[in-house]
Design a protein around this motif. Structure first.
Motif, PDB file in Angstrom:
ATOM      1  N   UNK A  90      44.901  42.270  31.786  1.00  0.00           N
ATOM      2  CA  UNK A  90      44.210  42.537  32.967  1.00  0.00           C
ATOM      3  C   UNK A  90      43.667  43.658  33.725  1.00  0.00           C
ATOM      4  N   UNK A  91      42.622  44.081  33.141  1.00  0.00           N
ATOM      5  CA  UNK A  91      42.368  45.129  34.356  1.00  0.00           C
ATOM      6  C   UNK A  91      41.604  44.721  35.754  1.00  0.00           C
ATOM      7  N   UNK A  92      41.660  45.954  36.236  1.00  0.00           N
ATOM      8  CA  UNK A  92      41.997  45.630  37.577  1.00  0.00           C
ATOM      9  C   UNK A  92      40.161  45.373  37.676  1.00  0.00           C
ATOM     10  N   UNK A  93      39.353  44.945  37.861  1.00  0.00           N
ATOM     11  CA  UNK A  93      37.911  44.697  37.430  1.00  0.00           C
ATOM     12  C   UNK A  93      38.269  43.106  37.200  1.00  0.00           C
ATOM     13  N   UNK A  94      38.934  42.907  36.602  1.00  0.00           N
ATOM     14  CA  UNK A  94      39.458  41.196  36.228  1.00  0.00           C
ATOM     15  C   UNK A  94      40.271  40.804  36.502  1.00  0.00           C
ATOM     16  N   UNK A  95      41.119  41.280  37.446  1.00  0.00           N
ATOM     17  CA  UNK A  95      41.159  40.804  38.109  1.00  0.00           C
ATOM     18  C   UNK A  95      41.212  40.636  39.486  1.00  0.00           C
TER      19      UNK A  95
END
Length: 182
Positions: A90-95
């Motif tokens: 999971x990328x930071x943006x998705x998180x």
């Protein structure tokens, strides 16, 4: 080949502009949050604090992003329906888009129970046992597990490189050595 040179030049200028914008954002955040990443302990403590809060409380995604390297990932690992274990990156943006939204809607408090830290030079590995609650006054956690955190000291501050985690289950209980000593 000559036609691709202008494209590459434009692409390079775009990356430089983005890097400059990110650098300015980073410098502003650095002034606000530098004390929160001065030590390994303060960085881990801040990580747990920034994701925790009651239902309806907005999380500070600027601080959350500041804690992490721009390329950092959250890596969830667990047993799949077919019985094999897998990982989800999971990328930071998705998180921020998905997990922080869920935390806002449901309330979420993640508490550290125990920590084992290994350090060599500028790198550190933190095995952090956690428990999760929806409310601050809840007595029984709805989940426990272990966060495997990789961090780097830049010479000025600690930065989280990745968090790889898994939940406790009946077939995979947390070993005693990763629980608090009574």
């Amino acid at each position: 080949m000559k036609k691709s040179i202008p494209f590459l030049l434009l692409l390079s200028v775009s990356f430089i502009t983005i890097a400059q914008d990110n650098k300015e954002d980073y410098e502003v955040a650095d002034k606000k949050y530098k004390s929160k990443v001065a030590t390994l302990d303060s960085t881990v403590k801040t990580l747990y604090e920034v994701i925790s809060g009651p239902k309806g409380q907005q999380r500070n995604d600027e601080l959350l992003r500041y804690l992490f390297h721009p390329e950092a990932k959250f890596i969830a690992s667990g047993k799949r329906k077919n019985g094999n274990y897998g990982a989800r990156y999971v990328t930071m943006d998705d998180y921020v888009d998905k997990s922080l939204k869920w935390m806002l809607e449901n309330g979420f408090f993640e508490n550290e129970l125990h920590r084992v830290t290994e350090r060599f030079g500028q790198i550190a590995h933190v095995f952090s046992t956690y428990e999760c609650f929806n409310g601050k006054n809840d007595t029984e956690p709805f989940m426990r597990g272990i966060n495997s955190m990789q961090l780097m000291y830049t010479g000025k501050r600690w930065v989280v490189m990745n968090i790889y985690f898994t939940q406790e289950s009946e077939e995979n209980p947390i070993p005693e050595k990763y629980l608090p000593k009574n």
